[in-house]
Design a protein around this motif. Structure first.
Motif, PDB file in Angstrom:
ATOM      1  N   GLN A 301     -81.845  59.067 -10.738  1.00 43.41           N
ATOM      2  CA  GLN A 301     -83.214  58.732 -11.087  1.00 43.41           C
ATOM      3  C   GLN A 301     -83.696  57.569 -10.221  1.00 43.41           C
ATOM      4  O   GLN A 301     -82.923  56.704  -9.805  1.00 43.41           O
ATOM      5  CB  GLN A 301     -83.297  58.373 -12.567  1.00 43.41           C
ATOM      6  N   ASP A 302     -85.016  57.550 -10.009  1.00 42.16           N
ATOM      7  CA  ASP A 302     -85.657  56.513  -9.196  1.00 42.16           C
ATOM      8  C   ASP A 302     -86.524  55.665 -10.118  1.00 42.16           C
ATOM      9  O   ASP A 302     -87.433  56.185 -10.757  1.00 42.16           O
ATOM     10  CB  ASP A 302     -86.493  57.155  -8.094  1.00 42.16           C
ATOM     11  N   TYR A 303     -86.210  54.384 -10.187  1.00 42.66           N
ATOM     12  CA  TYR A 303     -86.943  53.466 -11.066  1.00 42.66           C
ATOM     13  C   TYR A 303     -87.792  52.469 -10.292  1.00 42.66           C
ATOM     14  O   TYR A 303     -88.116  51.407 -10.784  1.00 42.66           O
ATOM     15  CB  TYR A 303     -85.961  52.685 -11.956  1.00 42.66           C
ATOM     16  N   ASP A 304     -88.177  52.856  -9.066  1.00 40.85           N
ATOM     17  CA  ASP A 304     -88.994  51.931  -8.268  1.00 40.85           C
ATOM     18  C   ASP A 304     -90.377  51.745  -8.886  1.00 40.85           C
ATOM     19  O   ASP A 304     -91.038  50.720  -8.629  1.00 40.85           O
ATOM     20  CB  ASP A 304     -89.120  52.459  -6.839  1.00 40.85           C
ATOM     21  N   TYR A 305     -90.818  52.717  -9.651  1.00 47.20           N
ATOM     22  CA  TYR A 305     -92.168  52.591 -10.209  1.00 47.20           C
ATOM     23  C   TYR A 305     -92.261  51.495 -11.276  1.00 47.20           C
ATOM     24  O   TYR A 305     -93.338  51.129 -11.695  1.00 47.20           O
ATOM     25  CB  TYR A 305     -92.603  53.935 -10.837  1.00 47.20           C
ATOM     26  N   PHE A 313     -92.435  44.280 -17.201  1.00 47.39           N
ATOM     27  CA  PHE A 313     -91.344  45.168 -16.812  1.00 47.39           C
ATOM     28  C   PHE A 313     -90.614  44.649 -15.586  1.00 47.39           C
ATOM     29  O   PHE A 313     -89.908  45.395 -14.919  1.00 47.39           O
ATOM     30  CB  PHE A 313     -91.872  46.585 -16.552  1.00 47.39           C
ATOM     31  N   LYS A 314     -90.791  43.359 -15.246  1.00 46.34           N
ATOM     32  CA  LYS A 314     -90.158  42.787 -14.057  1.00 46.34           C
ATOM     33  C   LYS A 314     -88.646  42.792 -14.210  1.00 46.34           C
ATOM     34  O   LYS A 314     -87.900  43.084 -13.272  1.00 46.34           O
ATOM     35  CB  LYS A 314     -90.653  41.368 -13.821  1.00 46.34           C
ATOM     36  N   LYS A 315     -88.166  42.472 -15.422  1.00 40.34           N
ATOM     37  CA  LYS A 315     -86.724  42.440 -15.638  1.00 40.34           C
ATOM     38  C   LYS A 315     -86.115  43.818 -15.450  1.00 40.34           C
ATOM     39  O   LYS A 315     -85.060  43.971 -14.805  1.00 40.34           O
ATOM     40  CB  LYS A 315     -86.441  41.938 -17.059  1.00 40.34           C
ATOM     41  N   LEU A 316     -86.778  44.864 -15.962  1.00 39.70           N
ATOM     42  CA  LEU A 316     -86.291  46.219 -15.756  1.00 39.70           C
ATOM     43  C   LEU A 316     -86.376  46.642 -14.295  1.00 39.70           C
ATOM     44  O   LEU A 316     -85.494  47.349 -13.800  1.00 39.70           O
ATOM     45  CB  LEU A 316     -87.083  47.197 -16.624  1.00 39.70           C
ATOM     46  N   ALA A 317     -87.447  46.188 -13.635  1.00 38.01           N
ATOM     47  CA  ALA A 317     -87.586  46.536 -12.217  1.00 38.01           C
ATOM     48  C   ALA A 317     -86.478  45.893 -11.388  1.00 38.01           C
ATOM     49  O   ALA A 317     -85.947  46.506 -10.446  1.00 38.01           O
ATOM     50  CB  ALA A 317     -88.961  46.090 -11.713  1.00 38.01           C
ATOM     51  N   ASP A 318     -86.086  44.640 -11.737  1.00 35.00           N
ATOM     52  CA  ASP A 318     -84.990  43.989 -11.015  1.00 35.00           C
ATOM     53  C   ASP A 318     -83.661  44.670 -11.265  1.00 35.00           C
ATOM     54  O   ASP A 318     -82.791  44.724 -10.389  1.00 35.00           O
ATOM     55  CB  ASP A 318     -84.900  42.521 -11.431  1.00 35.00           C
ATOM     56  N   MET A 319     -83.486  45.212 -12.526  1.00 37.89           N
ATOM     57  CA  MET A 319     -82.211  45.811 -12.848  1.00 37.89           C
ATOM     58  C   MET A 319     -82.080  47.228 -12.302  1.00 37.89           C
ATOM     59  O   MET A 319     -81.014  47.597 -11.798  1.00 37.89           O
ATOM     60  CB  MET A 319     -82.031  45.855 -14.372  1.00 37.89           C
ATOM     61  N   TYR A 320     -83.174  48.023 -12.390  1.00 35.39           N
ATOM     62  CA  TYR A 320     -83.071  49.423 -12.017  1.00 35.39           C
ATOM     63  C   TYR A 320     -83.828  49.752 -10.734  1.00 35.39           C
ATOM     64  O   TYR A 320     -83.638  50.814 -10.155  1.00 35.39           O
ATOM     65  CB  TYR A 320     -83.613  50.299 -13.152  1.00 35.39           C
ATOM     66  N   GLY A 321     -84.719  48.891 -10.319  1.00 38.18           N
ATOM     67  CA  GLY A 321     -85.517  49.218  -9.136  1.00 38.18           C
ATOM     68  C   GLY A 321     -84.956  48.705  -7.844  1.00 38.18           C
ATOM     69  O   GLY A 321     -85.573  48.850  -6.798  1.00 38.18           O
TER      70      GLY A 321
END
Length: 329
Positions: A301-305, A313-321
C-alpha cells in the motif's frame, strides 16, 4: 294480845287483769302463689292471726286491705268473721313477664280496749300452673319456661355448641395436615419453575393467544406480518432496502431508512431495545479503513497521500508515508 290462839291465816287470791298491749299478726309465714291463668274472685290463700294477749271474752280479729293499696289493688281481702280471711284475685290472668311478685298489705285489728292493729304483708308469687291449678314453675323458672328455655334445653344447646366447635377444630387440623399437590410433577424440587396455562378466555373463538402486535405502532402493522408474541415457524429474512451509496450520502437519510426497515420487520426486537447501525461514507480517498476488506498486503500500500491531509495526520504521514529506504533503515 299475846294470845296466839286468836291469830288466823286466810289465803287471798289476786287476779292480774290482762291489758291489751300487743297487736295481732299473721299466725304463720304464708307462702302464697297465684296462677297466670287465674280467674277473678278466685281464692288463693286463707290467713289467720295470733295475739299473745288474753282478753276475758276471747280474741276477735278483723281483716281488711290496707287503705293505701285499695285503689290499685290486684287482690282483695274478705273477712270471714271467724278470725280468718280469704285473699281473692281481682282480675283475670297474671303475667310473670310483667310482674312476678306481688305484696298485699293486710291490716289485722283485735277487740281489745283500746283496740290494736298491725299491717302484715303477704307475698304472692306469679306461677305457671296446669289446668287444674297445680303449680308448675315460679319466678325465674317461670320466666325461662315462657321463653321456651328450660334447664334441659339449655344443656342441650350447650352440648350442641361444644360438639360443633370440636368438629370445626378437627376439620382445621385435617386441612393443615393434608399435603398440597405440586403444580409441576417433577422429581427435582425446583421452586422457581414457571407454570404456564393454556386457558381459553370466555368469548374467544379460537385458542390462539391475543396478538399483542395490534397494540404496537399502527403504521407498522400489516396483514402479512408474522406475530411478534410467538416464535415464527420459519424465519424469512426481510428484504431490506439498499442504502444510498452516493459520494454525498446523508447520514440522516441512512438512519431513517434503517428505522423504517426495523419497523417493518416482524422479527425485529421490541421497541424498547437499543438498535445500533454502522455507516461508512462512500467516495473516501482512503477507501475502506477495514483491514478485513483490504485486498493488498500492508507493504504494497502507498500512504503518501497522508501528507496531504494536513497537520493532524502528520504523525501518520511520517510513519507510513516515508520512502522504502527510510523504512528499511
Amino acid at each position: 294480845m299475846g294470845n296466839l290462839r286468836q291469830m288466823s291465816r286466810v289465803p287471798v287470791y289476786i287476779r292480774v287483769l290482762d291489758v291489751n298491749d300487743n297487736a295481732p299478726t299473721f299466725a304463720t309465714n304464708y307462702e302464697t302463689f297465684v296462677c297466670e291463668n287465674a280467674k277473678a274472685n278466685q281464692r288463693i290463700q286463707t290467713v289467720s292471726a295470733t295475739d299473745p294477749d288474753r282478753p276475758a271474752g276471747g280474741h276477735r280479729f278483723f281483716f281488711t286491705l290496707a287503705p293505701e293499696a285499695a285503689g290499685k289493688a290486684n287482690f282483695s281481702v274478705r273477712d270471714n268473721k271467724d278470725n280468718t280471711a280469704w285473699i281473692l284475685t281481682r282480675r283475670n290472668s297474671y303475667s310473670s313477664l310483667l310482674k312476678s311478685v306481688y305484696r298485699v298489705p293486710v291490716v289485722i285489728a283485735d277487740n281489745g280496749t283500746p283496740a290494736l292493729s298491725s299491717t302484715n304483708t303477704l307475698t304472692v308469687r306469679v306461677c305457671t300452673c296446669d289446668r287444674e291449678g297445680n303449680m308448675k314453675l315460679c319466678n325465674a323458672e317461670a320466666l325461662a319456661a315462657r321463653a321456651g328455655l328450660s334447664t334441659g334445653a339449655l344443656v342441650a344447646i350447650l352440648l350442641c355448641v361444644v360438639i360443633l366447635l370440636m368438629i370445626v377444630v378437627l376439620f382445621a387440623a385435617l386441612r393443615r395436615q393434608r399435603k398440597k399437590e405440586p403444580l409441576i410433577i417433577s422429581k427435582e424440587d425446583v421452586r422457581d419453575n414457571v407454570v404456564s396455562y393454556n386457558d381459553e378466555g370466555g368469548g374467544e373463538e379460537d385458542t390462539q393467544a391475543f396478538d399483542i402486535g395490534a397494540l404496537r405502532n399502527p403504521e407498522a402493522v400489516e396483514d402479512a406480518k408474522q406475530r411478534r408474541d410467538i416464535v415464527p415457524e420459519a424465519y424469512y429474512p426481510p428484504a431490506r432496502r439498499p442504502a444510498r451509496d452516493n459520494a454525498n450520502g446523508d447520514v440522516r437519510d441512512f438512519i431513517n431508512q434503517k428505522i423504517r426497515d426495523n419497523d417493518s420487520d416482524p422479527t425485529a426486537p421490541p421497541y424498547d431495545s437499543l438498535a445500533t447501525y454502522a455507516y461508512e461514507g462512500g467516495g473516501s480517498a482512503a477507501e475502506s479503513l477495514s483491514s478485513l476488506e483490504s485486498a493488498a498486503a500492508e507493504g504494497e500500500q502507498d500512504y503518501d497521500y497522508l501528507s496531504e491531509w494536513g497537520p493532524r495526520f502528520k504523525k501518520l504521514a511520517d510513519m507510513y508515508g516515508a520512502d522504502d529506504s527510510d523504512r528499511d533503515s
